[in-house]
Design a protein around this motif. Structure first.
Motif: not given
Length: 144
Positions: A82-84, A96-98, A122-123, A136-137
């Motif tokens: 979910d790209g905000v 943010a990218f959830n 993710e890192k 946020v992962l």
């Protein structure tokens, strides 16, 4: 692997209206438009959806490399992003990218190791590492 720096050459072509065609050497063309949120049509890729898609794609490719190096067996990985896009302080950008990763592993797999590998993916993902946005992962590991 090639030495650094790497270059990724892409072209886009468009007119006053209609699709913008994104091209890369040896790649199929990709028709794009603005997203529905900005008045574009449904059912066609936009720069915004491609950006969120690149986060999901990079996450899976990063996990694949880490799992292979760690000799960790897994069945499948689904990544929803979910790209905000927001407008704090009058500047529009992705804030943010959830990322929600659902990893399927065979019976007997080490769930704690799977969790560590997902966090590491993710890192090291080149796309998320290049963002100024919050990432946020959340994870879910399912044993077959």
């Amino acid at each position: 692997m090639q030495g650094f720096p790497h270059h990724y050459l892409v072209s886009a072509t468009g007119g006053e209206a209609g699709n913008v065609v994104v091209s890369g050497e040896g790649l199929p063309d990709l028709d794009t438009q603005g997203p529905p949120q900005f008045g574009g049509p449904e059912g066609i890729w936009s720069p915004e959806t491609m950006f969120a898609g690149s986060v999901a794609n990079c996450f899976i490719l990063s996990f694949r490399a880490i799992a292979r190096a760690s000799k960790f067996d897994w069945t499948s990985l689904r990544v929803d992003v979910d790209g905000v896009l927001d407008r704090p302080e009058r500047a529009t950008y992705f804030t943010a990218f959830n990322i929600h990763a659902v990893l399927d592993v065979p019976e007997g797999a080490k769930v704690e190791m799977a969790e560590r590998l997902l966090e590491k993916a993710e890192k090291i993902c080149l796309i998320t590492a290049s963002l100024k946005s919050e990432v946020v992962l959340t994870t879910e590991i399912r044993v077959d």
